[in-house]
Design a protein around this motif. Structure first.
Motif, PDB file in Angstrom:
ATOM      1  N   THR A   1      32.329   0.217  64.660  1.00  0.00           N
ATOM      2  CA  THR A   1      32.965   1.122  63.700  1.00  0.00           C
ATOM      3  C   THR A   1      32.936   0.411  62.346  1.00  0.00           C
ATOM      4  O   THR A   1      32.622  -0.788  62.283  1.00  0.00           O
ATOM      5  CB  THR A   1      34.446   1.378  64.064  1.00  0.00           C
ATOM      6  N   PHE A   2      33.271   1.111  61.279  1.00  0.00           N
ATOM      7  CA  PHE A   2      33.272   0.452  59.974  1.00  0.00           C
ATOM      8  C   PHE A   2      34.278  -0.709  59.978  1.00  0.00           C
ATOM      9  O   PHE A   2      34.002  -1.784  59.451  1.00  0.00           O
ATOM     10  CB  PHE A   2      33.621   1.459  58.862  1.00  0.00           C
ATOM     11  N   GLU A   3      35.414  -0.488  60.619  1.00  0.00           N
ATOM     12  CA  GLU A   3      36.474  -1.513  60.593  1.00  0.00           C
ATOM     13  C   GLU A   3      36.037  -2.770  61.362  1.00  0.00           C
ATOM     14  O   GLU A   3      36.200  -3.888  60.875  1.00  0.00           O
ATOM     15  CB  GLU A   3      37.778  -0.945  61.183  1.00  0.00           C
ATOM     16  N   THR A   4      35.448  -2.596  62.566  1.00  0.00           N
ATOM     17  CA  THR A   4      35.042  -3.785  63.345  1.00  0.00           C
ATOM     18  C   THR A   4      33.866  -4.490  62.663  1.00  0.00           C
ATOM     19  O   THR A   4      33.815  -5.717  62.588  1.00  0.00           O
ATOM     20  CB  THR A   4      34.660  -3.422  64.797  1.00  0.00           C
ATOM     21  N   GLY A   5      32.935  -3.687  62.142  1.00  0.00           N
ATOM     22  CA  GLY A   5      31.752  -4.273  61.486  1.00  0.00           C
ATOM     23  C   GLY A   5      32.143  -5.022  60.221  1.00  0.00           C
ATOM     24  O   GLY A   5      31.627  -6.112  59.938  1.00  0.00           O
ATOM     25  N   LEU A   6      33.074  -4.444  59.472  1.00  0.00           N
ATOM     26  CA  LEU A   6      33.468  -5.082  58.211  1.00  0.00           C
ATOM     27  C   LEU A   6      34.199  -6.401  58.490  1.00  0.00           C
ATOM     28  O   LEU A   6      33.983  -7.411  57.808  1.00  0.00           O
ATOM     29  CB  LEU A   6      34.366  -4.141  57.397  1.00  0.00           C
ATOM     30  N   ARG A   7      35.032  -6.397  59.511  1.00  0.00           N
ATOM     31  CA  ARG A   7      35.764  -7.624  59.872  1.00  0.00           C
ATOM     32  C   ARG A   7      34.795  -8.740  60.247  1.00  0.00           C
ATOM     33  O   ARG A   7      34.928  -9.875  59.805  1.00  0.00           O
ATOM     34  CB  ARG A   7      36.669  -7.296  61.072  1.00  0.00           C
ATOM     35  N   LYS A   8      33.774  -8.362  61.052  1.00  0.00           N
ATOM     36  CA  LYS A   8      32.745  -9.353  61.434  1.00  0.00           C
ATOM     37  C   LYS A   8      32.034  -9.889  60.189  1.00  0.00           C
ATOM     38  O   LYS A   8      31.700 -11.070  60.093  1.00  0.00           O
ATOM     39  CB  LYS A   8      31.674  -8.695  62.325  1.00  0.00           C
ATOM     40  N   THR A   9      31.757  -8.970  59.263  1.00  0.00           N
ATOM     41  CA  THR A   9      31.016  -9.346  58.056  1.00  0.00           C
ATOM     42  C   THR A   9      31.833 -10.309  57.199  1.00  0.00           C
ATOM     43  O   THR A   9      31.313 -11.344  56.744  1.00  0.00           O
ATOM     44  CB  THR A   9      30.654  -8.069  57.251  1.00  0.00           C
ATOM     45  N   VAL A  10      33.099  -9.960  56.998  1.00  0.00           N
ATOM     46  CA  VAL A  10      33.972 -10.830  56.195  1.00  0.00           C
ATOM     47  C   VAL A  10      34.045 -12.206  56.859  1.00  0.00           C
ATOM     48  O   VAL A  10      33.896 -13.245  56.193  1.00  0.00           O
ATOM     49  CB  VAL A  10      35.381 -10.195  56.048  1.00  0.00           C
ATOM     50  N   ALA A  11      34.223 -12.209  58.184  1.00  0.00           N
ATOM     51  CA  ALA A  11      34.317 -13.497  58.918  1.00  0.00           C
ATOM     52  C   ALA A  11      33.022 -14.293  58.735  1.00  0.00           C
ATOM     53  O   ALA A  11      33.052 -15.516  58.522  1.00  0.00           O
ATOM     54  CB  ALA A  11      34.599 -13.245  60.386  1.00  0.00           C
ATOM     55  N   TRP A  12      31.878 -13.607  58.772  1.00  0.00           N
ATOM     56  CA  TRP A  12      30.587 -14.306  58.638  1.00  0.00           C
ATOM     57  C   TRP A  12      30.483 -14.981  57.267  1.00  0.00           C
ATOM     58  O   TRP A  12      30.089 -16.144  57.168  1.00  0.00           O
ATOM     59  CB  TRP A  12      29.416 -13.337  58.851  1.00  0.00           C
ATOM     60  N   TYR A  13      30.859 -14.263  56.209  1.00  0.00           N
ATOM     61  CA  TYR A  13      30.758 -14.863  54.866  1.00  0.00           C
ATOM     62  C   TYR A  13      31.729 -16.033  54.718  1.00  0.00           C
ATOM     63  O   TYR A  13      31.413 -17.030  54.069  1.00  0.00           O
ATOM     64  CB  TYR A  13      30.974 -13.801  53.766  1.00  0.00           C
ATOM     65  N   LEU A  14      32.898 -15.922  55.375  1.00  0.00           N
ATOM     66  CA  LEU A  14      33.854 -17.040  55.300  1.00  0.00           C
ATOM     67  C   LEU A  14      33.311 -18.267  56.024  1.00  0.00           C
ATOM     68  O   LEU A  14      33.521 -19.399  55.593  1.00  0.00           O
ATOM     69  CB  LEU A  14      35.202 -16.622  55.916  1.00  0.00           C
ATOM     70  N   GLU A  15      32.589 -18.015  57.130  1.00  0.00           N
ATOM     71  CA  GLU A  15      32.099 -19.144  57.933  1.00  0.00           C
ATOM     72  C   GLU A  15      30.777 -19.711  57.419  1.00  0.00           C
ATOM     73  O   GLU A  15      30.303 -20.719  57.935  1.00  0.00           O
ATOM     74  CB  GLU A  15      31.876 -18.677  59.392  1.00  0.00           C
ATOM     75  N   ASN A  16      30.146 -19.054  56.475  1.00  0.00           N
ATOM     76  CA  ASN A  16      28.810 -19.492  56.045  1.00  0.00           C
ATOM     77  C   ASN A  16      28.769 -19.799  54.551  1.00  0.00           C
ATOM     78  O   ASN A  16      27.915 -19.301  53.812  1.00  0.00           O
ATOM     79  CB  ASN A  16      27.770 -18.433  56.435  1.00  0.00           C
ATOM     80  N   GLN A  17      29.706 -20.651  54.162  1.00  0.00           N
ATOM     81  CA  GLN A  17      29.852 -20.983  52.742  1.00  0.00           C
ATOM     82  C   GLN A  17      28.628 -21.708  52.175  1.00  0.00           C
ATOM     83  O   GLN A  17      28.324 -21.581  51.003  1.00  0.00           O
ATOM     84  CB  GLN A  17      31.114 -21.816  52.523  1.00  0.00           C
TER      85      GLN A  17
END
Ligand code: NAD
Ligand code: DAU
Length: 371
Positions: free
Chosen positions: A334-350
């Motif tokens: 869903t947009f909510e689950t996908g967006l959460r994954k995306t935000v987490a990915w950018y936080l983890e891949n500085q």
């Protein structure tokens, strides 16, 4: 005997696919997903423009099934050589200039790659396909990855785009993609080249270059910079998590009807303002402003309205029932689950972020947002 040896050679050599633009956002996600689920090698042809990044493919280092070649889809000598050498059973064309704002500042590259480049690629593929025989020829596919933007803009109450909608592109980007779609269509009708075309809505997810709305706002928020919303922010886009798009492309490649087009979308229409607000809420939870030393309680306070994009399309929406009905595709995120994954990915891949936001990136941001 000679005939059967030739047939055997063409059957064994055809078991690879050629992907163009596979170092970009969607192409890289596709290559990573493909090699995680298939034994079949991928030849990855990418020019490595500002949007192409070998770091996206770093996890494939040492994987003999990934053959990366730096080059232009419009370089007929190189493409002919790759086709003869590797004999791919399919080609998936992701390569393009993809950013609407850049197409407004300078359309030339969009015409060159998206139209002229696709034309040269089609010519090489047509010649190659002409040399195939029997099953290899029948099973060969050219899949062209396109966009919902070719259909133009919808009013708020209009039905979603279906495959039979008229093409009404409004930006130099969408006009160049529309032209490439028409060329692909013409090569099917005129020469019988076995093509498939997909038209997808807005993607988001890991490895997206931070000039596009979602990654731009994630990075700006973490740096305490304004989150620029064009115009009134009530333009509507349909959003799809990138891996759902990649899975759809795989299904169309294996089961799509030759000559057909397939719309791909997430049934997830949102205004840009809602997208950025939801993104701020995700960030408030995963990286509270205080942890970034920002003097505010929510990232929403960074939202800033800026001058609108010229010719800005008001609404896109996708009717993907053909793909669902014929090939059983459904988005998994869903947009909510996908967006959460995306935000987490950018936080983890500085470190990925730090590398792509060096020199040339800053130049674009300064030029585009200076007013
Ligand atoms: P991107 O800009 O992130 O990547 C494009 C890739 O193509 C880059 O790696 C670049 O180096 C490469 N490339 C550019 N010109 C080339 C050339 N002449 N020869 C070889 N390689 C070249 O784009 P993306 O967002 O990954 O989009 C991929 C495709 O999907 C594009 O065709 C785009 O129109 C389409 N699409 C994108 C979206 C989206 O939301 N991003 C949605 C629907 C369709
Ligand atoms: O619809 C599919 C298309 O989606 C793809 O074909 C394109 O390749 C891809 O770039 C994307 O195009 P958009 O123009 O929709 O994406 P972008 O992220 O640039 O903008 C999304 C929306 O957000 C759009 O309405 C413009 C708005 N926007 C964008 C930026 C960068 C802002 O309000 N502020 C911004 O700073």
């Amino acid at each position: 005997m000679v005939g059967s040896a030739r047939l055997h050679r063409s059957l064994t050599r055809q078991m690879s696919i050629l992907v163009t633009g596979g170092a970009g956002f969607i192409g890289a996600n596709f290559v990573l997903d493909w090699l995680a689920g298939h034994d079949e090698p991928v030849i990855n042809l990418d020019k490595l423009t500002y949007a192409g990044n070998l770091e996206n493919l770093a996890s494939l280092q040492g994987n003999a099934k990934h053959i990366f070649v730096r080059g232009d889809i419009g370089d007929a000598v190189l493409v002919d050589k790759l086709l003869t050498e590797h004999c791919p059973r399919a080609i998936i064309n992701f390569a393009a200039e993809s950013h609407v704002d850049r197409s407004i500042h300078g359309p030339g590259e969009f015409i060159q790659t998206n139209i002229v480049g696709t034309f040269h690629l089609l010519e090489s593929v047509r010649a190659y396909w002409g040399t195939l025989e029997g099953q290899a020829k029948r099973r060969f596919r050219f899949l062209h990855v396109s966009t919902d933007e070719v259909y133009g803009s919808l009013t708020n109450d209009a039905p979603a785009f279906s495959e039979t909608n008229r093409y009404e592109p409004n930006s130099p980007y969408s006009a160049s993609k529309a032209a490439s779609d028409h060329l692909v269509r013409a090569y099917y009708h005129t020469y019988g080249l076995p093509v498939l075309t997909t038209n997808c809505s807005n993607n988001y997810g890991p490895f997206q270059f931070p000039e596009k709305l979602i990654p731009l706002c994630i990075l700006n928020a973490l740096a305490g910079k304004p989150l620029p919303i064009y115009g009134d922010g009530l333009q509507v886009r349909d959003w799809l998590y990138v891996n759902d798009h990649c899975r759809a492309i795989g299904l169309v490649l294996e089961g799509g009807l030759v000559g057909e087009t397939y719309n791909i979308g997430g049934k997830s229409e949102k205004t840009n303002l809602d997208v950025v607000r939801t993104l701020c809420d995700s960030l408030d939870e995963l990286a509270p402003p205080a942890t970034c030393h920002l003097p505010r309680t929510t990232y929403r306070s960074l939202i800033t309205f800026v001058k609108d994009r010229p010719g800005h399309d008001r609404r896109y929406a996708i009717n993907a029932t053909k793909l669902e009905r014929e090939l059983g595709w459904r988005p998994q995120e869903t947009f909510e689950t996908g967006l959460r994954k995306t935000v987490a990915w950018y936080l983890e891949n500085q470190s990925w972020v730090a590398n792509v936001t060096s020199g040339a990136y800053r130049h674009w941001i300064d030029k585009h947002y200076s007013s």
